[in-house]
Write an enzyme that holds these catalytic residues in place. Sequence first.
Site, PDB file in Angstrom:
ATOM      1  N   LYS A 253      -9.969   5.664  -1.127  1.00  0.00           N
ATOM      2  CA  LYS A 253      -9.012   5.600  -0.008  1.00  0.00           C
ATOM      3  C   LYS A 253      -8.833   7.010   0.562  1.00  0.00           C
ATOM      4  O   LYS A 253      -8.449   7.934  -0.149  1.00  0.00           O
ATOM      5  CB  LYS A 253      -7.671   5.048  -0.499  1.00  0.00           C
ATOM      6  CG  LYS A 253      -6.544   5.116   0.540  1.00  0.00           C
ATOM      7  CD  LYS A 253      -5.231   4.505   0.021  1.00  0.00           C
ATOM      8  CE  LYS A 253      -4.074   4.760   0.984  1.00  0.00           C
ATOM      9  NZ  LYS A 253      -2.771   4.271   0.480  1.00  0.00           N
ATOM     10  N   ASP A 258      -0.141   9.639   5.411  1.00  0.00           N
ATOM     11  CA  ASP A 258       0.446   8.305   5.528  1.00  0.00           C
ATOM     12  C   ASP A 258       1.925   8.417   5.895  1.00  0.00           C
ATOM     13  O   ASP A 258       2.772   8.614   5.025  1.00  0.00           O
ATOM     14  CB  ASP A 258       0.273   7.556   4.193  1.00  0.00           C
ATOM     15  CG  ASP A 258       0.835   6.138   4.253  1.00  0.00           C
ATOM     16  OD1 ASP A 258       1.145   5.671   5.363  1.00  0.00           O
ATOM     17  OD2 ASP A 258       0.942   5.504   3.172  1.00  0.00           O
ATOM     18  N   LYS A 265       7.996   5.618   6.913  1.00  0.00           N
ATOM     19  CA  LYS A 265       8.562   5.966   5.610  1.00  0.00           C
ATOM     20  C   LYS A 265       9.803   6.832   5.795  1.00  0.00           C
ATOM     21  O   LYS A 265       9.928   7.521   6.812  1.00  0.00           O
ATOM     22  CB  LYS A 265       7.540   6.780   4.802  1.00  0.00           C
ATOM     23  CG  LYS A 265       6.373   5.991   4.269  1.00  0.00           C
ATOM     24  CD  LYS A 265       5.438   6.885   3.460  1.00  0.00           C
ATOM     25  CE  LYS A 265       4.254   6.111   2.927  1.00  0.00           C
ATOM     26  NZ  LYS A 265       4.610   5.088   1.917  1.00  0.00           N
ATOM     27  N   ASP A 276      -2.501  11.188   0.024  1.00  0.00           N
ATOM     28  CA  ASP A 276      -2.921   9.788   0.104  1.00  0.00           C
ATOM     29  C   ASP A 276      -4.441   9.639   0.281  1.00  0.00           C
ATOM     30  O   ASP A 276      -4.937   8.536   0.462  1.00  0.00           O
ATOM     31  CB  ASP A 276      -2.150   9.079   1.228  1.00  0.00           C
ATOM     32  CG  ASP A 276      -1.931   7.602   0.953  1.00  0.00           C
ATOM     33  OD1 ASP A 276      -2.072   7.189  -0.222  1.00  0.00           O
ATOM     34  OD2 ASP A 276      -1.631   6.858   1.905  1.00  0.00           O
ATOM     35  N   ASP A 335       2.785   0.060   6.656  1.00  0.00           N
ATOM     36  CA  ASP A 335       2.700   1.027   5.552  1.00  0.00           C
ATOM     37  C   ASP A 335       1.784   0.529   4.430  1.00  0.00           C
ATOM     38  O   ASP A 335       1.457   1.284   3.517  1.00  0.00           O
ATOM     39  CB  ASP A 335       4.115   1.302   5.020  1.00  0.00           C
ATOM     40  CG  ASP A 335       4.179   2.572   4.186  1.00  0.00           C
ATOM     41  OD1 ASP A 335       3.181   3.326   4.179  1.00  0.00           O
ATOM     42  OD2 ASP A 335       5.225   2.801   3.547  1.00  0.00           O
ATOM     43  N   GLU A 337      -1.300   0.227   4.489  1.00  0.00           N
ATOM     44  CA  GLU A 337      -2.518   0.534   5.254  1.00  0.00           C
ATOM     45  C   GLU A 337      -3.732   0.754   4.363  1.00  0.00           C
ATOM     46  O   GLU A 337      -4.864   0.563   4.807  1.00  0.00           O
ATOM     47  CB  GLU A 337      -2.282   1.768   6.136  1.00  0.00           C
ATOM     48  CG  GLU A 337      -2.498   3.135   5.440  1.00  0.00           C
ATOM     49  CD  GLU A 337      -1.542   3.410   4.291  1.00  0.00           C
ATOM     50  OE1 GLU A 337      -0.476   2.770   4.252  1.00  0.00           O
ATOM     51  OE2 GLU A 337      -1.863   4.242   3.422  1.00  0.00           O
ATOM     52  N   ARG A 339      -4.963  -0.888   1.814  1.00  0.00           N
ATOM     53  CA  ARG A 339      -5.780  -2.090   1.621  1.00  0.00           C
ATOM     54  C   ARG A 339      -6.525  -2.461   2.903  1.00  0.00           C
ATOM     55  O   ARG A 339      -7.587  -3.065   2.863  1.00  0.00           O
ATOM     56  CB  ARG A 339      -4.886  -3.236   1.115  1.00  0.00           C
ATOM     57  CG  ARG A 339      -3.765  -3.601   2.040  1.00  0.00           C
ATOM     58  CD  ARG A 339      -2.641  -4.373   1.350  1.00  0.00           C
ATOM     59  NE  ARG A 339      -1.709  -3.490   0.640  1.00  0.00           N
ATOM     60  CZ  ARG A 339      -0.657  -3.933  -0.034  1.00  0.00           C
ATOM     61  NH1 ARG A 339      -0.418  -5.230  -0.131  1.00  0.00           N
ATOM     62  NH2 ARG A 339       0.139  -3.080  -0.641  1.00  0.00           N
TER      63      ARG A 339
HETATM   64  N1  BES Z   1       0.267   5.549   0.017  1.00  0.00           N
HETATM   65  C1  BES Z   1       1.259   4.575  -0.238  1.00  0.00           C
HETATM   66  C2  BES Z   1       1.473   4.354  -1.739  1.00  0.00           C
HETATM   67  C3  BES Z   1       2.286   5.384  -2.449  1.00  0.00           C
HETATM   68  C4  BES Z   1       3.654   5.450  -2.276  1.00  0.00           C
HETATM   69  C5  BES Z   1       1.713   6.223  -3.356  1.00  0.00           C
HETATM   70  C6  BES Z   1       4.400   6.376  -2.971  1.00  0.00           C
HETATM   71  C7  BES Z   1       2.442   7.124  -4.064  1.00  0.00           C
HETATM   72  C8  BES Z   1       3.795   7.219  -3.868  1.00  0.00           C
HETATM   73  C9  BES Z   1       0.853   3.240   0.368  1.00  0.00           C
HETATM   74  O1  BES Z   1       0.126   3.321   1.535  1.00  0.00           O
HETATM   75  C10 BES Z   1       2.109   2.514   0.664  1.00  0.00           C
HETATM   76  O2  BES Z   1       2.843   2.983   1.481  1.00  0.00           O
HETATM   77  N2  BES Z   1       2.334   1.394  -0.012  1.00  0.00           N
HETATM   78  C11 BES Z   1       3.521   0.648   0.163  1.00  0.00           C
HETATM   79  C12 BES Z   1       3.142  -0.805   0.169  1.00  0.00           C
HETATM   80  C13 BES Z   1       4.262  -1.717   0.571  1.00  0.00           C
HETATM   81  C14 BES Z   1       4.577  -1.525   2.039  1.00  0.00           C
HETATM   82  C15 BES Z   1       3.851  -3.133   0.301  1.00  0.00           C
HETATM   83  C16 BES Z   1       4.464   0.972  -0.989  1.00  0.00           C
HETATM   84  O3  BES Z   1       4.000   1.131  -2.100  1.00  0.00           O
HETATM   85  O4  BES Z   1       5.649   1.090  -0.732  1.00  0.00           O
HETATM   86 ZN    ZN Z   2      -0.965   4.998   1.819  1.00  0.00          ZN
HETATM   87 MN    MN Z   3       1.369   3.427   3.246  1.00  0.00          MN
END
Ligand code: BES
Ligand code: ZN
Ligand code: MN
Length: 495
Positions: A253, A258, A265, A276, A335, A337, A339
């Site tokens: 990835k 992000d 966020k 990220d 968010d 993104e 996947r």
């Molecule tokens: N890059 C983030 C995941 C992440 C968050 C990694 C905090 C490390 C610390 C990912 O893109 C994301 O934002 N995932 C969301 C998914 C949700 C919207 C279903 C998450 O984990 O909040």
């Molecule tokens: Zn992300």
């Molecule tokens: Mn995200």
Amino acid sequence: MDFELKTLSLPRICAEKCDALIVLVPDGMAAGSDAISKLAALAIASGDFETKPGKLLGAYRSQGIAATRLLLVGAGDASVKSVKAAVSTAMAALKGSPARRVLIGLSALPQLKPETVRCAVLACDHACYSYDATKSKPAGQKLARVMIAVPALATSRAGFEEGVGLARGVALAREWANRPANHATPTLLGLAAKELGKLPNIKVEVLGPKEVDKLGMGSFAAVARGSEEPLRFIVLHYSGAPRTQAPVVLIGKGITFDTGGISIKPAAEMDEMKFDMGGAASVLGSFRALASLQPAINVVGLIPACENMPDGRAIKPGDVVTSMSGQTIEILNTDAEGRLVLCDALTYAERFKPRAVVDIATLTGACVIALGAVRSGLFSSDDALAQALSAAGDSSLDLCWRMPLDDEYAEGLKTNFADVANVAGRAGGSITAAKFLQRFAGKFPWAHLDIAGTAWKGGPAKGATGRPVPLLVEFLLGQVLPAGPVARKRTVKKA
Ligand code: BES
Ligand code: ZN
Ligand code: MN
């Protein structure tokens, strides 16, 4: 860092001139007549030193020892884990010291194994890394050369070389993951990959927005829409085996920043979303290690790289996009993104008829809640692949933990408006993310590593860890098929 392997017994280590000498002292170290053994025995008897992993005793211009500075460090049971702790603490204690040439003596360790030597090299290099790409005055690394002393070269050489190659890969992964988003754009990641393409047996192609559109990667392109930075789709090839041998594909990835997009966020700690692209960095790092180690395998690396930004053109919650696989996706949360970029890379991987595909992603905050910073999340529909990755994690001390993939977890991804939604509820968030990816990974043995908790550290020691490069490289080295009668002659120089 420059590493050198030397055969030196303890008495010879005493006579070796260097700026700092680190000697690992295991539990029940054999008594000897050399200055180090005597000193260690005395200090232990007097209660000034213990052999517990990481316990230290320092001396300056010690009698009978040619080195200027001496550090005895406890190495406990001399296991790989204890040796890692010992070398890390000793090197940390040398931070800021004027020492330029350091000797690490492993000669007192009983039955020294190649893995132990490998781990000592890696731990040493890890401790020496300093980030200075965006500092006006670099920290100025004084340490220039590290010699590793072992009782016999024959049993240590392979481990030493693996350690040096792996250390280069880990350092490259840390460096790129640490760079801020304005110094690590998708374009710059593409150029970093191109640099790797100059190393033996590595070829790199970098695709841009037009090519990605042409491939039909509608999901990946949708994430990139909100950014002024053009996306890159990076394809790396390492060819260490005949072309007929099916490759392992690594997918990283590569979200270089992000923000969350329109589903933005919160501000607190948002800077950490520069990490990220930790999955992408681990793929680049693994290729750097492959270039050094030249194992007889084929590996393809795929990196979908872009930013996730809010903008007038950005994707909106509820938008439906068509992935390269033909499956339509309702983007309920912009968010989620990761996947969306990975699914198209998974479809692209089909063309290589791979023997296995492993994707690596800082995918979910939920994985951090589940496993913290100790183990990466491992998801796989293939027991043998899961077993191999899990074992590679154990032996490289880069741990992961297998998580479930029961179909019931996919219930929440159902929607009335597309084939699949990109999010389910909050419950089991790392698993529902993996269930989404699994829909695109039906044509090959597949595993997914969620490294959201392990790719970087927060807080005062904020920075990339280089994980899971050790796990990946260990796994890849284990994929080398036993040499048959037509084993290929390798004449390529190592990098
Ligand atoms: N890059 C983030 C995941 C992440 C968050 C990694 C905090 C490390 C610390 C990912 O893109 C994301 O934002 N995932 C969301 C998914 C949700 C919207 C279903 C998450 O984990 O909040
Ligand atoms: Zn992300
Ligand atoms: Mn995200």
